[in-house]
Motif scaffolding. Structure first.
Motif, PDB file in Angstrom:
ATOM      1  N   LYS A 148       0.865  -1.191   0.000  1.00  0.00           N
ATOM      2  CA  LYS A 148       0.000   0.000   0.000  1.00  0.00           C
ATOM      3  C   LYS A 148       0.894   1.230   0.000  1.00  0.00           C
ATOM      4  O   LYS A 148       1.887   1.297   0.702  1.00  0.00           O
ATOM      5  CB  LYS A 148      -0.900  -0.022   1.226  1.00  0.00           C
ATOM      6  CG  LYS A 148      -1.884  -1.169   1.167  1.00  0.00           C
ATOM      7  CD  LYS A 148      -2.718  -1.258   2.417  1.00  0.00           C
ATOM      8  CE  LYS A 148      -3.743  -2.341   2.377  1.00  0.00           C
ATOM      9  NZ  LYS A 148      -3.337  -3.641   2.013  1.00  0.00           N
ATOM     10  N   ARG A 149       0.514   2.187  -0.826  1.00  0.00           N
ATOM     11  CA  ARG A 149       1.295   3.410  -0.949  1.00  0.00           C
ATOM     12  C   ARG A 149       0.815   4.414   0.097  1.00  0.00           C
ATOM     13  O   ARG A 149      -0.376   4.625   0.262  1.00  0.00           O
ATOM     14  CB  ARG A 149       1.124   4.007  -2.341  1.00  0.00           C
ATOM     15  CG  ARG A 149       2.012   5.216  -2.564  1.00  0.00           C
ATOM     16  CD  ARG A 149       2.134   5.493  -4.000  1.00  0.00           C
ATOM     17  NE  ARG A 149       2.928   4.392  -4.578  1.00  0.00           N
ATOM     18  CZ  ARG A 149       3.784   4.546  -5.551  1.00  0.00           C
ATOM     19  NH1 ARG A 149       3.968   5.714  -6.087  1.00  0.00           N
ATOM     20  NH2 ARG A 149       4.458   3.543  -6.011  1.00  0.00           N
ATOM     21  N   ILE A 150       1.750   5.018   0.752  1.00  0.00           N
ATOM     22  CA  ILE A 150       1.447   6.015   1.762  1.00  0.00           C
ATOM     23  C   ILE A 150       1.823   7.370   1.182  1.00  0.00           C
ATOM     24  O   ILE A 150       2.952   7.569   0.724  1.00  0.00           O
ATOM     25  CB  ILE A 150       2.265   5.761   3.064  1.00  0.00           C
ATOM     26  CG1 ILE A 150       2.071   4.325   3.562  1.00  0.00           C
ATOM     27  CG2 ILE A 150       1.923   6.788   4.127  1.00  0.00           C
ATOM     28  CD1 ILE A 150       0.654   3.981   3.943  1.00  0.00           C
ATOM     29  N   THR A 151       0.872   8.283   1.210  1.00  0.00           N
ATOM     30  CA  THR A 151       1.164   9.618   0.695  1.00  0.00           C
ATOM     31  C   THR A 151       1.808  10.460   1.797  1.00  0.00           C
ATOM     32  O   THR A 151       1.477  10.329   2.984  1.00  0.00           O
ATOM     33  CB  THR A 151      -0.116  10.326   0.205  1.00  0.00           C
ATOM     34  OG1 THR A 151      -1.048  10.359   1.274  1.00  0.00           O
ATOM     35  CG2 THR A 151      -0.736   9.566  -0.959  1.00  0.00           C
ATOM     36  N   ILE A 152       2.710  11.290   1.377  1.00  0.00           N
ATOM     37  CA  ILE A 152       3.421  12.163   2.314  1.00  0.00           C
ATOM     38  C   ILE A 152       2.667  13.468   2.390  1.00  0.00           C
ATOM     39  O   ILE A 152       2.362  14.099   1.382  1.00  0.00           O
ATOM     40  CB  ILE A 152       4.871  12.401   1.839  1.00  0.00           C
ATOM     41  CG1 ILE A 152       5.563  11.051   1.687  1.00  0.00           C
ATOM     42  CG2 ILE A 152       5.603  13.315   2.782  1.00  0.00           C
ATOM     43  CD1 ILE A 152       6.915  11.140   1.029  1.00  0.00           C
ATOM     44  N   SER A 153       2.365  13.894   3.621  1.00  0.00           N
ATOM     45  CA  SER A 153       1.607  15.155   3.774  1.00  0.00           C
ATOM     46  C   SER A 153       2.536  16.317   3.973  1.00  0.00           C
ATOM     47  O   SER A 153       3.676  16.215   4.287  1.00  0.00           O
ATOM     48  CB  SER A 153       0.643  15.034   4.949  1.00  0.00           C
ATOM     49  OG  SER A 153       1.344  14.703   6.121  1.00  0.00           O
TER      50      SER A 153
END
Length: 153
Positions: A148-153
């Protein structure tokens, strides 16, 4: 055949290579090694298998060569994340055992096992058999195992 002979002689057949492995594994399991003149039909049957992974379709396909067998003679079991294909090939009773010069076909019980990903349900495993070729397909990974790809905030 000695290991040193195997590697110093450049032209050996696949049967010689199989014999090398048989001798090595038989030594570990204390089974009497076959004699040089033994008939290859006396060795246990070990079906050949191809294994293919399709990352795009998330599928693994295992193809087994089972010449002369019908689907009634083959069992597929799943236990502890291991898929096992087993069965038995028998000699027909109408054959006369005398008079054989060469006997290369193998008979007897066989079993091939391969690990499957954790979380694969038995109903996700599909199998079909046609012309002595068994094809088994199952998912390469479960949705829970997919990265799963985690987006960087």
């Amino acid at each position: 055949m000695a290991l040193t002979t195997f590697f110093t002689e450049p032209f050996y057949s696949l049967a010689d290579f199989d014999r090398l492995f048989d001798e090595a594994f038989n030594a570990r399991t204390s089974v009497a090694p076959r004699q040089q003149g033994d008939n290859s039909a006396s060795r246990p049957m070990r079906p050949r298998m191809d294994l293919h992974e399709d990352q795009e379709k998330n599928l693994v396909t295992a193809t087994f060569e089972l010449p002369g067998l019908s689907k009634e003679n083959v069992q597929i079991d799943v236990r502890d994340n291991v898929l096992t294909v087993s069965g038995e090939s028998t000699i027909t009773s109408e054959r006369d055992e005398k008079g054989y010069s060469v006997r290369e076909r193998r008979y007897g019980k066989f079993s091939r096992s391969l690990p499957i990903p954790q979380g694969i349900k038995p109903e996700e495993i599909k199998a079909s058999m046609e012309n002595g070729v068994l094809t088994v397909t199952f998912p390469r990974t479960t949705p829970e195992q997919a990265p799963k790809r985690i987006t960087i905030s």
